[in-house]
Design an enzyme around this catalytic site. Structure first.
Site, PDB file in Angstrom:
ATOM      1  N   ASP A  79      -1.273 -12.850  -0.130  1.00  0.00           N
ATOM      2  CA  ASP A  79      -2.648 -12.803  -0.614  1.00  0.00           C
ATOM      3  C   ASP A  79      -2.740 -12.376  -2.078  1.00  0.00           C
ATOM      4  O   ASP A  79      -3.724 -12.675  -2.752  1.00  0.00           O
ATOM      5  CB  ASP A  79      -3.467 -11.841   0.258  1.00  0.00           C
ATOM      6  CG  ASP A  79      -3.541 -12.313   1.704  1.00  0.00           C
ATOM      7  OD1 ASP A  79      -3.994 -13.444   1.937  1.00  0.00           O
ATOM      8  OD2 ASP A  79      -3.139 -11.547   2.598  1.00  0.00           O
ATOM      9  N   GLY A  80      -1.707 -11.698  -2.581  1.00  0.00           N
ATOM     10  CA  GLY A  80      -1.751 -11.212  -3.954  1.00  0.00           C
ATOM     11  C   GLY A  80      -1.843 -12.315  -4.982  1.00  0.00           C
ATOM     12  O   GLY A  80      -2.506 -12.163  -6.019  1.00  0.00           O
ATOM     13  N   GLY A 132       3.910 -14.943   2.275  1.00  0.00           N
ATOM     14  CA  GLY A 132       4.132 -13.540   2.001  1.00  0.00           C
ATOM     15  C   GLY A 132       4.405 -12.769   3.281  1.00  0.00           C
ATOM     16  O   GLY A 132       4.821 -13.346   4.285  1.00  0.00           O
ATOM     17  N   GLY A 160       1.941 -10.303   4.431  1.00  0.00           N
ATOM     18  CA  GLY A 160       0.660 -10.015   5.061  1.00  0.00           C
ATOM     19  C   GLY A 160      -0.041 -11.278   5.550  1.00  0.00           C
ATOM     20  O   GLY A 160      -0.379 -11.419   6.713  1.00  0.00           O
ATOM     21  N   ASP A 219      -0.160  -0.057   3.394  1.00  0.00           N
ATOM     22  CA  ASP A 219       0.069  -1.266   2.606  1.00  0.00           C
ATOM     23  C   ASP A 219       0.993  -0.991   1.420  1.00  0.00           C
ATOM     24  O   ASP A 219       1.960  -1.713   1.167  1.00  0.00           O
ATOM     25  CB  ASP A 219      -1.268  -1.824   2.120  1.00  0.00           C
ATOM     26  CG  ASP A 219      -1.174  -3.280   1.690  1.00  0.00           C
ATOM     27  OD1 ASP A 219      -0.074  -3.846   1.758  1.00  0.00           O
ATOM     28  OD2 ASP A 219      -2.203  -3.836   1.283  1.00  0.00           O
TER      29      ASP A 219
END
Length: 590
Positions: A220-221, A250, A252, A317
């Site tokens: 998501d980054g 990724g 997540g 996280d």
């Protein structure tokens, strides 16, 4: 080999009152001795082996599951036949499991209508074109949602972070996505990011007229970078309408899991989730997506598509980064570690509910909840230890300051995003303050040689007051208390296997606010996270868990411990506020 190719509709379809689009007899490419009758309708491609007994050897392919069809000549120049292949991704039961996942299936036929190779190729192309057209008339649509389709052929810029997750993004692309995009005839350009904020810089400067969609193969980054790069452009209103796609690469993969959930598919993990999202990408349906504008203490404004977290969730996280090679298991490991040393975080929280009720009634209800949960005794296992509160007479971090993180964290300046502005607490006469502009947008007055005022790009935050002023009178304020976590969600999943906000949708126009007050036991908190896998945590009847649907919120951390994250990216500590903006972006979803 094929003896004949009929262009009239299949007679059996006449008998059922359904007129077929095409009918023909072809040779099965996998077995040259088997001839098949093939009929195409608006909804299905039906294949019946002619040599089979009546009712046997019949296969029906749902065109909802088709992503493309190609016609081509054989590799042997002496072969006058042509071929067409249709590509399907139907749901099939997984090996030794009752769960279902999309699995690739290719159906190829040999066309030998004449001795003329060009005539055979023309016929194969006619079938391929008809199958493609019929498949795109039946797209997976969610009830109650308004859709449009990405233009075809869709030119994709596919941004890939080779270091995301366990470093397997490139392998996932070559193994699955590259083939799927070829099958769907989607032209694409692969861009491999080289450093942090590379994607942000690229989309901020790119000529977006060259692309019909921007697709992310990463965690998501990377999408967080793309969204903020688009919103930093002078033409942000047009730029943010560029369709965005997500492919999980990724650890997540929360948005990808949410997109899969919106399609009505049960929870999938790993490569099965990738194939599901790749299928939806090839289908090319667009749905509006809300964005949330986030104001940090330094005055920086960010745009978020997923979640804002503080306390337990944010700590897990950030701290689980050390287990990155474990993939999605990093979050489980991080959760267990943080549970073992559970702590609470002092803070103030305020929000504007979606469904307004009298302010006095709201505040009274919240105050009673805080009072009751603080007196609830824990289970037999140890209660969370509470961080020492600040002095009762001390104020929380000012709107322009940045408080400390945990003792083991690096200095705050190393954690704050690029271009953050840090200064000491402003005096009433400072120029570095936040003011409401006449157009209701919040402007940052930056003290400089020319004393110019620059408007922060993006839609105006008409619901927010400057961070150094009280929240509006119609907001609900939670009395200062101890929190275990605060989680503001605007998508349904927080990770591949955590359905944190089951009611959330891409365009529901609200923030799903959850917080857990101190007094919860480790066992109860663990039960909440286990239930979150299926989205049933609200049914746990945990008295410390509170849920509201809100349009805006403000958080003022008072503890010296705890991380603050936006879409999984750590941001500066200190007061933060956010407001939802409905249907600002567009997501390739279903």
């Amino acid at each position: 080999m094929m003896d004949r190719d009929k262009t009239e509709p299949d007679p059996s379809h006449h008998r059922n009152g359904i007129v077929g689009l095409l009918y023909g007899e072809f040779t099965d490419i996998l077995n040259g001795k088997v001839r098949c009758s093939v009929s195409l309708t608006d909804h299905a491609l039906t294949v019946q082996k002619i040599t089979s007994s009546p009712g046997q050897g019949k296969v029906v392919f749902d065109l909802n599951d088709c992503i493309g069809c190609h016609a081509f000549k054989g590799e042997d120049n002496a072969d006058t036949a042509a071929y067409f292949s249709a590509y399907f991704y139907p749901f099939k039961r997984k090996w030794l499991s009752s769960a279902m996942a999309r699995q690739r299936l290719e159906q190829c036929f040999r066309v030998a209508l004449a001795q003329d190779p060009s005539a055979n190729l023309e016929e194969a192309e006619r079938w391929a074109r008809a199958i493609r057209d019929a498949s795109f008339r039946h797209l997976p649509r969610r009830d109650g949602a308004v859709y449009c389709e990405v233009r075809r052929p869709c030119r994709l810029m596919l941004l890939l972070n080779p270091n995301s997750g366990r470093g397997q993004a490139m392998s996932l692309f070559t193994t699955h996505i590259q083939r799927m995009l070829t099958e769907a005839a989607v032209p694409h350009t692969l861009v491999i990011t080289e450093h942090q904020n590379h994607a942000r810089e690229l989309v901020r400067e790119a000529d977006l007229s060259q692309w019909d969609a921007l697709v992310i193969l990463s965690g998501d980054g990377l999408l967080f970078e793309v969204v903020n790069g688009l919103m930093e452009r002078e033409d942000w209103e047009v730029a943010i309408q560029t369709p965005l796609g997500i492919l999980p690469g990724g650890s997540g993969n929360a948005l990808a899991a949410s997109v899969n959930h919106y399609s009505g598919t049960p929870m999938l993990l790993g490569e099965e989730l990738l194939v599901s999202c790749g299928f939806l990408l090839c289908k090319g349906l667009l749905s509006p997506m809300d964005l949330v504008s986030v104001h940090l203490a330094s005055g920086q404004r960010l745009f978020s598509f997923l979640a804002l977290a503080w306390g337990f969730v944010a700590d897990v996280d950030i701290e689980s980064e050390r287990y990155r090679q474990a993939g999605a298991l990093r979050f489980l490991l991080g959760t267990l570690v943080r549970l073992a040393s559970l702590r609470s975080y002092r803070g103030r929280l305020a929000f504007l509910p979606v469904h307004q009720e009298p302010a006095a009634e709201q505040e009274g209800r919240v105050a009673r909840l805080v009072a009751s949960t603080s007196s609830i005794s824990s289970d037999n296992d140890s209660s969370p230890s509470t961080s020492p509160p600040d002095s009762p007479n001390s104020s929380f971090c000012s709107a322009m300051s940045c408080g400390p993180l945990t003792d083991s964290s690096p200095p705050c300046s190393a954690l704050c995003p690029e271009n953050s502005v840090h200064s000491s607490s402003p005096s009433p006469n400072d120029n570095n303050t936040l003011h409401n502009a006449s157009n209701n947008a919040i402007k940052l007055l930056q003290a400089g040689s020319d004393q110019t005022t620059s408007l922060i790009k993006g839609p105006p935050d008409s619901l927010l007051s400057p961070l150094d002023e009280p929240v509006p009178a119609d907001w609900t304020q939670v009395p200062e208390t101890g929190f275990i976590l605060m989680l503001a969600m605007y998508q349904s999943y927080l990770a591949e296997d955590l359905q944190a906000a089951p009611e959330a949708r891409t365009q529901d126009g609200c923030i799903h606010l959850y917080y857990v007050l101190e007094g919860v036991s480790r066992a109860a908190l663990l039960r909440l996270f286990l239930a979150m896998e299926k989205g049933t945590h609200m049914a746990c009847e945990c008295p410390q868990l509170v849920y509201h649907q809100v349009r805006a919120l403000r958080l003022e951390p008072l503890s010296t411990q705890g991380a603050l994250t936006v879409d999984g990216e750590q941001v500066e500590c200190g007061p933060i506020q956010a407001q939802i903006h409905g249907s600002v972006a567009r997501l390739i979803s279903s």
